[in-house]
Motif scaffolding. Structure first.
Motif, PDB file in Angstrom:
ATOM      1  N   ARG A 118       2.204  12.436   2.831  1.00 22.73           N
ATOM      2  CA  ARG A 118       2.243  14.050   2.615  1.00 22.73           C
ATOM      3  C   ARG A 118       2.097  14.006   1.196  1.00 22.73           C
ATOM      4  O   ARG A 118       2.986  13.340   0.320  1.00 22.73           O
ATOM      5  CB  ARG A 118       3.503  14.767   3.280  1.00 22.73           C
ATOM      6  N   LYS A 119       1.259  14.647   0.367  1.00 23.69           N
ATOM      7  CA  LYS A 119       1.327  15.055  -0.893  1.00 23.69           C
ATOM      8  C   LYS A 119       2.482  15.731  -1.467  1.00 23.69           C
ATOM      9  O   LYS A 119       2.741  17.048  -0.710  1.00 23.69           O
ATOM     10  CB  LYS A 119       0.064  15.720  -1.276  1.00 23.69           C
ATOM     11  N   LEU A 120       3.311  15.327  -2.244  1.00 29.46           N
ATOM     12  CA  LEU A 120       4.417  16.087  -2.790  1.00 29.46           C
ATOM     13  C   LEU A 120       4.007  17.425  -3.419  1.00 29.46           C
ATOM     14  O   LEU A 120       2.916  17.702  -3.925  1.00 29.46           O
ATOM     15  CB  LEU A 120       5.295  15.238  -3.739  1.00 29.46           C
ATOM     16  N   SER A 121       4.712  18.606  -3.084  1.00 27.08           N
ATOM     17  CA  SER A 121       4.551  19.784  -3.528  1.00 27.08           C
ATOM     18  C   SER A 121       4.863  19.889  -5.037  1.00 27.08           C
ATOM     19  O   SER A 121       5.810  18.981  -5.603  1.00 27.08           O
ATOM     20  CB  SER A 121       5.328  20.847  -2.864  1.00 27.08           C
ATOM     21  N   ILE A 166       5.606   8.836   2.037  1.00 27.30           N
ATOM     22  CA  ILE A 166       5.502   8.234   3.207  1.00 27.30           C
ATOM     23  C   ILE A 166       6.302   8.980   4.471  1.00 27.30           C
ATOM     24  O   ILE A 166       7.221   8.936   4.267  1.00 27.30           O
ATOM     25  CB  ILE A 166       5.769   6.672   3.216  1.00 27.30           C
ATOM     26  N   VAL A 167       5.511   9.611   5.180  1.00 24.16           N
ATOM     27  CA  VAL A 167       6.269  10.118   6.352  1.00 24.16           C
ATOM     28  C   VAL A 167       6.405   9.259   7.534  1.00 24.16           C
ATOM     29  O   VAL A 167       7.566   9.223   8.258  1.00 24.16           O
ATOM     30  CB  VAL A 167       5.534  11.326   6.824  1.00 24.16           C
ATOM     31  N   HIS A 192      -2.442  -0.927  10.299  1.00 28.33           N
ATOM     32  CA  HIS A 192      -1.128  -0.102  10.351  1.00 28.33           C
ATOM     33  C   HIS A 192      -1.507   1.463  10.022  1.00 28.33           C
ATOM     34  O   HIS A 192      -2.849   1.585   9.568  1.00 28.33           O
ATOM     35  CB  HIS A 192      -0.451  -0.576   8.976  1.00 28.33           C
ATOM     36  N   LEU A 193      -0.914   2.252  10.563  1.00 29.68           N
ATOM     37  CA  LEU A 193      -1.064   3.752  10.545  1.00 29.68           C
ATOM     38  C   LEU A 193      -0.023   4.228   9.534  1.00 29.68           C
ATOM     39  O   LEU A 193       0.967   4.110   9.252  1.00 29.68           O
ATOM     40  CB  LEU A 193      -0.627   4.071  12.051  1.00 29.68           C
ATOM     41  N   PHE A 194      -0.975   5.097   8.610  1.00 29.69           N
ATOM     42  CA  PHE A 194      -0.224   5.732   7.473  1.00 29.69           C
ATOM     43  C   PHE A 194      -0.083   7.293   7.928  1.00 29.69           C
ATOM     44  O   PHE A 194      -1.246   8.027   8.253  1.00 29.69           O
ATOM     45  CB  PHE A 194      -1.088   5.388   6.109  1.00 29.69           C
ATOM     46  N   GLU A 252       0.772  -1.135   0.061  1.00 32.70           N
ATOM     47  CA  GLU A 252      -0.147   0.005  -0.036  1.00 32.70           C
ATOM     48  C   GLU A 252       0.912   1.140   0.129  1.00 32.70           C
ATOM     49  O   GLU A 252       0.772   2.300  -0.654  1.00 32.70           O
ATOM     50  CB  GLU A 252      -0.770   0.040   1.420  1.00 32.70           C
ATOM     51  N   GLY A 253       2.014   0.926   0.648  1.00 36.94           N
ATOM     52  CA  GLY A 253       2.774   2.384   0.525  1.00 36.94           C
ATOM     53  C   GLY A 253       3.697   2.583  -0.773  1.00 36.94           C
ATOM     54  O   GLY A 253       3.470   3.817  -1.032  1.00 36.94           O
ATOM     55  N   ALA A 254       3.898   1.449  -1.438  1.00 36.77           N
ATOM     56  CA  ALA A 254       4.411   1.769  -2.748  1.00 36.77           C
ATOM     57  C   ALA A 254       3.154   2.505  -3.647  1.00 36.77           C
ATOM     58  O   ALA A 254       3.431   3.261  -4.453  1.00 36.77           O
ATOM     59  CB  ALA A 254       4.878   0.349  -3.271  1.00 36.77           C
TER      60      ALA A 254
END
Length: 262
Positions: A257-260, A191-192, A252-254, A180-182
């Motif tokens: 952040r959306k990239l600027s 992913i922070v 799992h905790l996500f 899911e992170g990918a």
């Protein structure tokens, strides 16, 4: 916990309990679930306290968002919206959240989000059926945050496989946090933090099992007492003989952040 009650009596009770919303207070004394150490709802309240416009995806009956807003007061966002795909839950969420100024929109879980591009600086979700990453990224403004608790792989599969039998490897591999992170990164999110935990659950009687499977409908799709009476009876007898049935949930905790835009 019920003592010396018949299988038929317990099953009838579990089948009669209303399933709307995500209030699990009925399970007190009949089932337990260890909670993740990070305390999602309280942390969501902290995030709301620093946001201007927030969206809660698949809000259920609005219980978690309601709690998080209470924790955020008085520094809550100017705009708060929520989506929900199941009509009974959408009605319950509207009744609960509208007095708090939250707009609840009935929207299918797998449909595009009914909001403009870059409409929110915070998107929340607790236990989405399936994260729609491209839509999450679309409605977030650059630098905006997705903060959510997801159900992880093989969650409560001890119970699921009691009813369905051993599941294929590809099903057991679903909801993998790294996968899911990918997918999130492919949609334009950074992913922070990503944390995962495996948590103990106990079912003390068969009424709790019946209510759980009626409420969390994706665990055993198409579950009815009539269709699974043999498995229910066998599990009832096991609980009577050995004590609580133990399973394990995964979460799992996500924090993404959306990239600027460069």
């Amino acid at each position: 916990m019920a003592v010396n009650r018949s299988f038929e009596d317990l099953v009838a009770e579990g089948a009669a309990v209303p399933t709307e919303g995500w209030d699990f207070s009925w399970f007190e004394g009949r089932a337990t679930e260890e909670r993740p150490s990070w305390g999602y709802a309280a942390k969501a309240g902290e995030r709301l306290g620093g946001a201007e416009a927030a969206l809660d995806i698949q809000t259920g009956g609005g219980e978690v968002l309601d709690f998080a807003l209470t924790r955020a007061e008085p520094a809550r966002p100017v705009l708060v919206a929520a989506t929900e795909g199941w009509a009974p839950n959408a009605a319950e969420a509207t009744a609960r959240l509208r007095p708090r100024g939250v707009v609840v929109v009935a929207a299918p879980d797998d449909a595009p989000l009914p909001f403009a591009d870059e409409a929110f600086d915070l998107v929340l979700s607790r236990h989405p059926v399936r994260p729609y990453w491209t839509e999450i990224a679309r409605v977030l403004c650059p630098g905006g945050t997705y903060f959510a608790q997801h159900v992880g792989p093989t969650s409560v599969f001890e119970l699921v496989e009691h009813f369905l039998g051993p599941l294929p490897a590809e099903v057991r591999a679903g909801r993998d946090p790294e996968g899911e992170g990918a997918d999130a990164e492919a949609a334009g999110l950074e992913i922070v933090a990503l944390r995962a935990e495996r948590l103990r659950m106990e079912f003390h009687d068969i009424a709790a099992v019946v209510h759980f499977l009626r409420k969390v409908v994706w665990m055993v799709p198409g579950f009815t007492v009539e269709a699974y009476e043999p498995q229910l009876r066998a599990l009832h007898e096991r609980i009577e003989r050995e004590g609580p049935f133990v399973a394990h949930s995964t979460r799992h905790l996500f924090d993404a952040r959306k990239l600027s835009v460069p």
